[in-house]
Write a protein that holds these residues in place. Structure first.
Motif, short mmCIF file in Angstrom:
data_model
loop_
_atom_site.label_atom_id
_atom_site.label_comp_id
_atom_site.label_asym_id
_atom_site.label_seq_id
_atom_site.Cartn_x
_atom_site.Cartn_y
_atom_site.Cartn_z
N ALA A 140 1.20 -1.39 0.29
CA ALA A 140 0.47 0.26 -0.17
C ALA A 140 0.58 0.86 -0.02
CB ALA A 140 -1.40 -0.05 1.07
N ILE A 174 -7.53 -0.03 3.81
CA ILE A 174 -6.43 -0.77 2.95
C ILE A 174 -5.70 -2.01 4.07
CG2 ILE A 174 -3.98 -0.52 2.95
CD1 ILE A 174 -3.93 2.28 2.61
N PRO A 179 -2.51 -6.15 3.14
CA PRO A 179 -0.93 -5.71 2.84
C PRO A 179 0.29 -5.82 2.81
CG PRO A 179 -1.08 -3.30 3.63
CD PRO A 179 -2.77 -4.74 4.04
N VAL A 182 3.59 -1.15 3.91
CA VAL A 182 2.25 -0.08 4.00
C VAL A 182 3.84 0.74 3.94
CG1 VAL A 182 1.18 1.52 4.73
CG2 VAL A 182 0.76 -0.94 5.10
N MET A 438 -2.22 0.68 -4.75
CA MET A 438 -1.82 -0.04 -4.18
C MET A 438 -0.14 -1.38 -5.26
SD MET A 438 -2.09 -2.61 -1.38
CE MET A 438 -3.61 -2.60 -0.99
#
Length: 479
Positions: A140, A174, A179, A182, A438
Motif C-alpha cells: 500500500a 487498506i 497488504p 505499507v 496499491m
C-alpha cells in the motif's frame, strides 16, 4: 496447526494468563517469564514495525509508563530499549507565529527493539507484531494523511467528520486488503494551530506538536493499518524541525534518536532537517530508495543554500544504489519532481524546482540516474500517474490520503505543459478523489492500482521499464 501458528497461540495464551503475575513482574526481575498483559495493554498506546536501511526491522512502541514494555521474540522475553523519554519541550520557533504555538508535551515514552532475521514471532503488550515478508506481494502506498488545522491559511478541516477527513476510513480499507507492506511518503501531521471555538467540525481538537496531536492525527486513526503490516516511511515538509519534526524524530525516524536530531533546539535544525537516502528491498528483484526532501521548500534552491551540496551528495548516493542492475529501482520522496501542482484558474505549476536544479548538475537531461525507473511522491493532494515520451521515469503522486484535496488538474492539460524542462508528457491519469495506491505483484512485474477511500478500483497501470500504461487516462471520476 502450523508450528508458527501454534507458537503464536502459546505466546498469546501465556500473556493472557500473566494477569496473576503482576506482583512478581513489578519487581522487574530478569527471570520473569512473562509480563502482565492487562497492565501492558493499558499503557502501550501504539506498537508497530518499520523497515530501515539494509532492511533492518525495527519494532517501536509508545507507552504511558515510565519504563519500556517487555517484548516476546520467538517466545523469549526481554525489555525494549528506551528511544526517547517522556518530556515537555520548551516552546521553540515554529512555522506559525509564537502566539499560535506552544510547548510540545510528550507525556509518553518511546521504545524500540531491532530484530534479527531469525525473529518469526514477536509480541509487544499482548499484540502480535507484523513482520516483513521476503517477497511482498501487495504494498500500500499513501501520503498526506493528517487533518489540516492551519491559521495562516484559514484552513480548518472538519477532523470529526470521516467524510471530510477520511484517513481512518482509508487505513481500515487498506488493512482489510491485507497488504504485506505499507509505504507512507510523508506528511503525517497537520494540526498545527488551535481550532476556533466557533467551528464545530474541529472543535476541541488537539493541536501543536506534542503526543496528543500525533495520536489524534496519525496513531489512533492509523491503528488498524499499523497492526496490519510493517511500514516503510519517509517524511514530508510537515515533519521538518519547525513543524512536527520533534514527533517524527521520536516516533518514526528509522535512525537512532539523539538530541542533535530531535528538533528540540533550533540551533541544530540544519542537521536535523536532512538525512541520508537508503534502500529497502521489495523482494529479490526490486528496491526502493527513500529520500528525505522535508526541508527543500517549493521555490528554486540557489547553489549558495546549505542544502544544495547536501542534496547533491545524496543524489550521488541514490545513483550508487540505483547502479545495481539486478534490481528495478524505485525512488520515493515527498516533493514531486516530475509531476504537477494544480492551481485554481491557472495552468498547473511544475515539479519541485529546487530538487530539479540540484539533479540537473548531475544528470542534465534525465534528472534521475539511469537506474531509477519509477518515482513515487506525495505533497500534492491528488493522484497522478504520468508517463513520458522522453527518457524520464514514470511518476506517481499519492497525496490524496486524507488532508484537504487540491483542485482538479485541467483536463486535458494545455498543450506543451511540462513538469520540468525537457520532460515531454506522453499520458497522464489523475483524480482529486480521496484514496490510495496499491502495488501488486503480477509475475515478474508490479501493477500499480489506484483506489478510492472505500476500495473502489479507479485504474490499473502496467509498467514497462520507465514507462507506464494505465487502462484509463485523463480525469478519473469515482463511481
Amino acid at each position: 496447526m502450523s508450528h508458527r501458528l501454534r507458537r503464536r497461540a502459546q505466546i498469546a495464551a501465556g500473556l493472557a494468563l500473566a494477569v496473576t503475575a503482576v506482583a512478581i513482574a513489578a519487581c522487574g526481575g530478569s527471570n520473569d517469564p512473562i509480563t502482565p498483559a492487562t497492565t501492558t495493554d493499558a499503557q502501550v498506546q501504539a506498537a508497530w514495525t518499520e523497515i530501515g536501511a539494509n532492511n533492518q526491522v525495527i519494532v517501536r512502541a509508545i507507552t504511558t509508563a515510565g519504563t519500556c514494555p517487555r517484548i516476546a521474540i520467538n517466545g523469549a522475553f526481554s525489555t525494549m530499549a528506551l528511544r526517547a523519554p517522556a518530556t515537555t519541550v520548551a516552546q521553540r520557533p515554529t512555522a506559525s507565529a509564537a502566539a499560535d504555538s506552544k510547548p510540545s508535551v510528550f507525556a509518553v515514552t518511546a521504545c524500540e527493539t531491532l530484530l534479527a532475521s531469525s525473529a518469526t514471532d514477536v509480541f509487544v503488550g499482548g499484540r502480535a507484531m507484523p513482520l516483513p515478508k521476503a517477497a511482498p506481494q501487495r504494498i500500500a502506498v499513501l501520503a498526506d494523511t493528517g487533518c489540516r488545522l492551519k491559521k495562516a491559511d484559514n484552513a480548518y478541516q472538519p477532523c470529526l467528520d470521516t467524510n471530510a477527513w477520511p484517513f481512518a476510513t482509508i487505513a481500515a480499507t487498506i488493512a482489510s486488503m491485507k497488504p504485506d507492506l505499507v509505504m507512507h511518503i510523508g506528511d503525517y501531521h497537520y494540526r498545527e494551530n488551535a481550532c476556533p471555538t466557533d467551528i464545530a467540525g474541529c472543535k476541541d481538537s488537539p493541536w501543536g506538536y506534542g503526543w496528543d496531536t500525533w495520536a489524534a492525527d496519525f496513531f489512533t486513526p492509523g491503528a488498524p493499518l499499523l497492526a496490519a503490516a510493517p511500514w516503510v516511511v519517509t517524511r514530508g515538509n510537515h515533519e521538518e524541525c519547525a513543524r512536527a519534526g520533534q514527533g517524527w524524530s521520536r516516533f518514526l525516524d528509522v535512525r537512532p534518536f539523539s538530541a542533535a536530531m530531535s528538533c528540540d533546539d533550533p540551533a541544530n535544525d540544519n542537521g536535523g532537517n536532512v538525512s541520508d537516502p537508503y534502500a529497502v528491498a521489495l523482494g529479490s528483484d526490486t528496491q526502493i530508495v527513500l529520500f528525505d526532501s522535508a526541508k527543500v521548500g517549493t521555490a528554486g534552491l540557489p547553489t549558495t543554500d546549505y542544502k544544495f551540496p547536501i542534496y547533491q551528495d545524496q543524489f550521488r548516493k541514490v545513483a550508487a544504489i540505483a547502479a545495481d542492475t539486478t534490481k528495478t529501482t524505485l525512488f520515493a520522496n515527498h516533493h514531486p519532481i516530475l509531476a504537477f501542482a494544480p492551481l485554481a484558474g491557472a495552468a498547473p505549476a511544475p515539479g519541485n524546482t529546487g530538487l530539479q536544479a540540484v539533479m540537473k548538475t548531475l544528470n542534465p537531461v534525465t534528472y534521475y540516474p539511469d537506474g531509477v525507473k519509477i518515482a513515487l511522491h506525495g505533497h500534492v493532494h491528488d493522484f497522478q500517474a504520468i508517463s513520458f515520451s522522453t527518457n524520464h521515469p514514470a511518476t506517481f503522486v499519492t497525496g490524496n490520503g486524507g488532508d484537504n484535496v487540491d483542485v482538479n488538474l485541467p483536463d486535458p492539460l494545455p498543450a506543451g505543459t511540462t513538469p520540468a524542462p525537457g520532460a515531454v508528457l506522453d499520458k497522464i491519469t489523475h483524480t482529486n478523489t480521496f484514496g490510495f495506491m496499491m502495488m501488486e505483484r503480477s509475475g515478474s512485474q508490479w501493477l500499480y492500482k489506484a483506489y478510492t477511500k472505500t476500495g473502489v478500483l479507479l485504474t490499473t497501470c502496467v509498467p514497462n521499464g520507465s514507462k507506464i500504461a494505465c487502462d484509463k487516462t485523463g480525469f478519473l471520476a469515482p463511481s
